[in-house]
Design a protein around this motif. Sequence first.
Motif, PDB file in Angstrom:
ATOM      1  N   LYS A 132      44.239  42.651  39.018  1.00 42.68           N
ATOM      2  CA  LYS A 132      43.852  41.207  39.769  1.00 42.68           C
ATOM      3  C   LYS A 132      43.011  40.411  39.059  1.00 42.68           C
ATOM      4  O   LYS A 132      42.582  40.746  37.825  1.00 42.68           O
ATOM      5  N   ASP A 133      42.933  39.091  39.753  1.00 49.07           N
ATOM      6  CA  ASP A 133      42.055  38.301  39.146  1.00 49.07           C
ATOM      7  C   ASP A 133      42.743  37.513  37.863  1.00 49.07           C
ATOM      8  O   ASP A 133      43.647  38.161  37.410  1.00 49.07           O
ATOM      9  N   PHE A 134      42.533  36.156  37.861  1.00 48.54           N
ATOM     10  CA  PHE A 134      42.885  35.425  36.716  1.00 48.54           C
ATOM     11  C   PHE A 134      41.889  35.144  35.573  1.00 48.54           C
ATOM     12  O   PHE A 134      41.153  34.277  35.600  1.00 48.54           O
ATOM     13  N   TYR A 135      41.899  36.246  35.193  1.00 51.02           N
ATOM     14  CA  TYR A 135      40.809  36.599  33.960  1.00 51.02           C
ATOM     15  C   TYR A 135      41.182  36.513  32.358  1.00 51.02           C
ATOM     16  O   TYR A 135      40.936  35.740  31.716  1.00 51.02           O
TER      17      TYR A 135
ATOM     18  N   THR B  42      44.195  35.509  31.458  1.00 52.09           N
ATOM     19  CA  THR B  42      45.061  34.415  31.297  1.00 52.09           C
ATOM     20  C   THR B  42      44.592  33.151  30.643  1.00 52.09           C
ATOM     21  O   THR B  42      44.968  32.625  29.937  1.00 52.09           O
TER      22      THR B  42
ATOM     23  N   ARG C  37      38.347  29.196  34.288  1.00 57.05           N
ATOM     24  CA  ARG C  37      37.838  30.595  34.565  1.00 57.05           C
ATOM     25  C   ARG C  37      37.142  30.198  36.053  1.00 57.05           C
ATOM     26  O   ARG C  37      37.247  31.039  37.027  1.00 57.05           O
TER      27      ARG C  37
ATOM     28  N   ALA D 142      39.193  29.148  38.992  1.00 60.60           N
ATOM     29  CA  ALA D 142      40.071  30.512  39.238  1.00 60.60           C
ATOM     30  C   ALA D 142      38.994  31.186  40.305  1.00 60.60           C
ATOM     31  O   ALA D 142      39.476  31.597  41.149  1.00 60.60           O
TER      32      ALA D 142
ATOM     33  N   TRP E  73      42.110  32.394  42.431  1.00 58.36           N
ATOM     34  CA  TRP E  73      43.381  32.630  42.102  1.00 58.36           C
ATOM     35  C   TRP E  73      43.758  33.905  41.422  1.00 58.36           C
ATOM     36  O   TRP E  73      42.743  34.619  40.824  1.00 58.36           O
ATOM     37  N   GLU E  74      44.906  34.544  41.696  1.00 59.71           N
ATOM     38  CA  GLU E  74      45.552  35.534  41.166  1.00 59.71           C
ATOM     39  C   GLU E  74      46.699  35.610  40.640  1.00 59.71           C
ATOM     40  O   GLU E  74      47.430  34.806  41.255  1.00 59.71           O
ATOM     41  N   LEU E  75      47.308  36.254  39.858  1.00 60.99           N
ATOM     42  CA  LEU E  75      48.675  36.413  39.431  1.00 60.99           C
ATOM     43  C   LEU E  75      49.514  36.965  40.371  1.00 60.99           C
ATOM     44  O   LEU E  75      48.872  38.057  40.944  1.00 60.99           O
TER      45      LEU E  75
END
Length: 202
Positions: A150-153, A155, A188, A191, A196-198
């Motif tokens: 989880k989480d847009f980290y 990327t 970041r 996000a 934001w999440e993928l």
Amino acid sequence: MMLGALLSVLNFVGIISFSISGSLKAFEKRLDLLGVLVLGFSTALAGGIIRDVMLGVFPPSNLRTISYPLLAILGSFLTIVFHKYIENLTKALLIADAIGLGTFTAIGSEIAVEHNLNVIGVAIISSVTAVGGGVIRDLLSNEIPIVLRKDFYATPTILGGLLFYPVYYVLGSGYSVLWTFVFVSTLRLIAIFRKWELPKVG
């Protein structure tokens, strides 16, 4: 010269914020004092250590420069003493974490380019430098690493490495470091506040 000084300050901020993050995880898992120090140290410095091992740099710079381990230990002790207050500073910690992420991505990218890696290699090394410590933290906590679920980290760190490579060869080291730091930290932060999440698989 000013860019180098700025990066040093941001690097210190990143180490302390990552150390606090790891130490808070230890409190969440109800670990003992050594567990707090180990997770704090690992989160702050393991990414850089893994990077140097991958690049054949021995001993790793995070173990040669005494200020880095001392900052990580300081972050853990601050968490031990003030953890009840720190837990209430979630947004401030997330901002500091984003700054650390951008800093470590830029530093990792520059080191990768100095080792003559191609654009994919730079993206990998930049990401490992920035998120490797968090992966080790989660593994030691018996969890699937947060960057994989989880989480847009992670990327932004990969994208930052991809950005660094062409900018470095067109405009030079200073601009590439600065642009990568700003890009990753800003992405970041966006996000975080937009949640934001993928997309999930399955």
